[in-house]
Design an enzyme around this catalytic site. Sequence first.
Site, short mmCIF file in Angstrom:
data_model
loop_
_atom_site.label_atom_id
_atom_site.label_comp_id
_atom_site.label_asym_id
_atom_site.label_seq_id
_atom_site.Cartn_x
_atom_site.Cartn_y
_atom_site.Cartn_z
N CYS B 174 11.94 14.54 15.03
CA CYS B 174 12.50 15.84 14.66
C CYS B 174 11.54 16.58 13.72
CB CYS B 174 13.84 15.68 13.94
SG CYS B 174 15.23 15.28 15.01
N CYS B 188 -5.09 1.93 7.07
CA CYS B 188 -5.31 1.16 5.84
C CYS B 188 -6.66 0.44 5.88
CB CYS B 188 -4.21 0.12 5.66
SG CYS B 188 -2.65 0.84 5.20
#
Lengths: 78, 269
Positions: B174, B188
């Site tokens: 959404c 990472c």
Amino acid sequence: MTTEIDAVKNCRGVGCPMNLVYAKVELARLEPGQVLEIILDDGAPVNNVPKSAEKEGHTVLEQKKLEDGTWSVLIRKG
Amino acid sequence: MMDFTPEQLERYSRHILLQDVGVEGQEKLLAAKVLIVGAGGLGAPVSLYLAAAGVGTVGIIDNDEVEISNLQRQIVHFTGDIGTAKVESAAAKMRAVNPDVTVKTYKKFLCADNIREVIRDYDFVIDGTDNFPTKFLVNDACVMEKIPFSHGGILRFDGQTMTVLPHNSACYRCSFRQPPPPDAVPTCSQAGVLGAIAGMLGTIQAAEALKFITKTGELLTNCLLSFDAKTMNFRKVPLRKQPDCPICGENPTITELVDMEQTVCELKS
């Protein structure tokens, strides 16, 4: 007048907080309105468990000192 | 009511004492099934806390083996586990923490072909993945299967999380329509991550799972919680369920799952 007792839990020698855990387990087994008699040691147990039970919406009907120095507490499930 | 053994009453006493959890809440936990996607930085604390809490069945899916570079933040894995499957390493710790827990391991990549079948057996899913395509895949599959889940992501000093109740609250898509282009956001392994923020974020996700199962409090729905550990500022950004969301909207355009391209940097060379 005597109160009808639906369950009895002996918590002699059971310290805090396990006595409250046992009280909650016994109360969970009962229907609202039914009464638990719990035997609690003098001192911290009888000072704490009834208060905690009231905080959770149950009613303490009676606290009576027994001959051996422990307490009989009647709690009506809320 | 189930019969707790005296040992279980002791083990779970701190839950049972909580008015909002109590005996009933602990029973719900023991009956619950949670799937952890990824046995990495987020999956590590989540797996330990869910096992400790007595979540009856914990599934964990990951295709990797433990590497030495994982150990700075993936606290469920120990030095002696290097080279073993992450799911087996995590499962061993969960079983050691709490033998009440049934651990199911899936040593495989979650992909469009298998995700719906795997998640279908669970009440709640934890997204502890390290890449956007899989985060969108988890979102879309959970929306399709109507399985509530916790989204989570960490990078450098930052973390973000939201809880999704499919068709009731805003889903990940959404707000974030599609994955960023490959290389737009480093992973990472390129950018680095402060080890402890994996714990900060993972424990929030674990708490959301426990709250969902015990029906306690308010979930992190319709908002994104983000923090910056450099300043320790936390903020909640309100989100709204979008009627034109391509997966949970009124006329969804995504009707089947497809595997999106993985970013180059997280494919190990």
